[in-house]
Every structure is written in C-alpha cells, then in structure tokens.
Design an enzyme around this catalytic site. Structure first.
Site, PDB file in Angstrom:
ATOM      1  N   ASP A   1     -11.581   1.169 -23.189  1.00 49.80           N
ATOM      2  CA  ASP A   1     -11.766   1.015 -21.751  1.00 49.80           C
ATOM      3  C   ASP A   1     -11.636   2.354 -21.047  1.00 49.80           C
ATOM      4  O   ASP A   1     -10.967   3.278 -21.538  1.00 49.80           O
ATOM      5  CB  ASP A   1     -10.707   0.073 -21.166  1.00 49.80           C
ATOM      6  CG  ASP A   1     -10.973  -1.378 -21.527  1.00 49.80           C
ATOM      7  OD1 ASP A   1     -12.111  -1.684 -21.925  1.00 49.80           O
ATOM      8  OD2 ASP A   1     -10.046  -2.191 -21.402  1.00 49.80           O
TER       9      ASP A   1
ATOM     10  N   PRO B   1       0.810  -1.220   0.000  1.00 45.79           N
ATOM     11  CA  PRO B   1       0.000   0.000   0.000  1.00 45.79           C
ATOM     12  C   PRO B   1       0.842   1.269   0.000  1.00 45.79           C
ATOM     13  O   PRO B   1       0.327   2.358  -0.230  1.00 45.79           O
ATOM     14  CB  PRO B   1      -0.837  -0.115   1.281  1.00 45.79           C
ATOM     15  CG  PRO B   1      -0.120  -1.106   2.132  1.00 45.79           C
ATOM     16  CD  PRO B   1       0.563  -2.045   1.193  1.00 45.79           C
TER      17      PRO B   1
ATOM     18  N   ARG C   1      -4.732  -8.107 -20.445  1.00 43.81           N
ATOM     19  CA  ARG C   1      -5.721  -7.716 -21.438  1.00 43.81           C
ATOM     20  C   ARG C   1      -5.164  -6.711 -22.455  1.00 43.81           C
ATOM     21  O   ARG C   1      -5.772  -6.464 -23.492  1.00 43.81           O
ATOM     22  CB  ARG C   1      -6.973  -7.135 -20.766  1.00 43.81           C
ATOM     23  CG  ARG C   1      -6.721  -5.900 -19.945  1.00 43.81           C
ATOM     24  CD  ARG C   1      -8.005  -5.399 -19.270  1.00 43.81           C
ATOM     25  NE  ARG C   1      -8.918  -4.801 -20.236  1.00 43.81           N
ATOM     26  CZ  ARG C   1     -10.028  -5.371 -20.672  1.00 43.81           C
ATOM     27  NH1 ARG C   1     -10.367  -6.570 -20.252  1.00 43.81           N
ATOM     28  NH2 ARG C   1     -10.801  -4.763 -21.534  1.00 43.81           N
TER      29      ARG C   1
ATOM     30  N   GLU D   1       2.754  -8.630   8.727  1.00 37.10           N
ATOM     31  CA  GLU D   1       2.992  -7.187   8.796  1.00 37.10           C
ATOM     32  C   GLU D   1       3.884  -6.695   7.660  1.00 37.10           C
ATOM     33  O   GLU D   1       4.320  -5.546   7.647  1.00 37.10           O
ATOM     34  CB  GLU D   1       3.642  -6.827  10.142  1.00 37.10           C
ATOM     35  CG  GLU D   1       2.720  -7.016  11.337  1.00 37.10           C
ATOM     36  CD  GLU D   1       1.467  -6.163  11.243  1.00 37.10           C
ATOM     37  OE1 GLU D   1       1.588  -4.946  10.972  1.00 37.10           O
ATOM     38  OE2 GLU D   1       0.363  -6.716  11.415  1.00 37.10           O
TER      39      GLU D   1
END
Length: 237
Positions: free
Chosen positions: A172, A92, A157, A119
């Site tokens: 898209d 993150p 894709r 963690e």
C-alpha cells in the site's frame, strides 16, 4: 482486536459495520466493534449531554459528566485483556493519522474512540481523561464518527488474517517503502487506446519488480515529494 466507539450517533455505524472486509473480519472474530451512546450515561433528566460554553460563543459543548461516566463504564467491561486500552479523541487539533500511526494502533488489543459533536468537548475531558488526540486531516467534520471509521478502517486492514492476501497491505501507499503505490492494471490489455505496459505481460518477475519500484518513486516525486524529503531526513538522523 477490540474497538469501543463512544458517540451520540451509534446508528451511523450500522451500515459501515455490515460491509466488505470489516464485516468478514468481525464474522471471523478477528476484530470486534462495540458502540456506546453518551446519552445513556447522562444524569440530566431531559437526557441532555450538551450545554452553552462559559464566556459565550456559538454552539454547544459536550459536558464532562456523560463522557467521563461512559468511558469509565466502557473500561469496566471485562474483555479478557490485561493490557491497557488506547483512548483516542478524534479532533482536528490532534496528531495526524498516517500509516505509521495506524500500524502502531494495530499492535493494541483495545482502542476506545471518542467522537465529538457540536463545538466539541469540554476541555476538562481532555485534561481529566488524557486521551491521545488524533486528526484525519486539516479540515472540520460535523462530528468524530466518520473520523472514527477512518481510524478503524486503516487499522483493521493491518491485522493478521484480515486481508485475503497477507502481502496486500505491504505494498500500500505509505507502507514499508514510505512511497506511493505503483500503478496497476488488469484485463483487458487494451481499452480505448490505452494499453498495459509490456513489462507487466512478459512474465519476468525481476523486471516487473524493478518497473514497479521505479514507478513508485516517480509517482511519489511528482505527487508527494515531501515523503522523499522526510525519508531522507529520517535516514540521515
């Protein structure tokens, strides 16, 4: 294109790799996905890959040794490719995955994905292996496996020959125009009082293209005005 996924839970990918577009791409040898288990490379007699963090704190960290040894073993595999791999750590704290990054990765011949757990990784894994850190959003998952699947899906894709219609990915959301995709309809023309816009039925391709461009812009203004602001800044720069 080749993906190597380094994880503590390689079995999580079993169903994912056997479905839909990705399975067809694998069957046609347009892409390959190889799974590697950190536990296979640990030097711990109890097969442990984690330990408590120095300084205290909750949870456990994945140790350096099994990760370094796993990545080094993966890189030694002869994939008949002289180009360097792209080593990515799913975290993150990384740069945000977007369509532009997916398109960049689609130009690579080989991507190695590191999936953390608990963690996270010992910091020396980042310092020593120097992976590119990538995040799929401002939230925390139980592990990097789902994020790795998102990366694979968004990249595959875009590879030539993967989609049935080569122009599909062009329209898209976030693609060439940088805007959200226009609304689309299929049969029947009327359903529970909701009807298909007449412009899509008339057969005038220029009018359809104009309507779609207008709808794309309107939808982006309503839902993601930041994309238009960013596009304006890029054009000005």
């Amino acid at each position: 294109m080749r993906f190597d996924v380094c994880t503590l839970f390689p079995e999580m990918f079993e169903s994912y790799l056997g479905q839909s577009i990705l399975k067809r791409a694998i069957d046609r040898e347009l892409v390959s996905v190889h799974r590697w288990d950190f536990r296979d490379y640990t030097d711990d007699k109890h097969n442990k890959v984690d330990d408590r963090p120095f300084g205290g704190g909750p949870g456990m960290l994945i140790r350096c040794q099994p990760v370094f040894d796993c990545v080094e073993a993966v890189r030694q595999v002869d994939d008949e490719n002289d180009e360097p791999d792209e080593l990515i750590s799913l975290t993150p704290q990384g740069e945000r995955l977007d369509q532009q990054l997916a398109a960049e990765l689609a130009t690579r011949k080989r991507v190695i994905l590191l999936c953390g757990r608990y963690e996270g990784f010992d910091e020396r894994i980042r310092l020593g292996l120097k992976p590119r850190e990538v995040s799929i959003g401002d939230f925390v998952l139980n592990g990097g496996e789902v994020a790795a699947m998102v990366v694979i899906d968004s990249v595959v894709r875009l590879l030539p020959g993967v989609l049935g219609d080569e122009t599909s990915s062009k329209y898209d959301s976030f693609s060439e125009s940088g805007l959200l995709e226009y609304p689309q309809y299929t049969r029947p023309r009327e359903y529970r009082g909701m009807t298909v816009p007449e412009v899509l039925i008339g057969g005038n391709h220029e009018e359809v293209a104009r309507w779609r461009a207008e709808q794309s812009l309107q939808r982006t203004k309503e839902r993601r005005a930041d994309l238009i602001q960013q596009q304006s800044q890029d054009d000005a720069g």
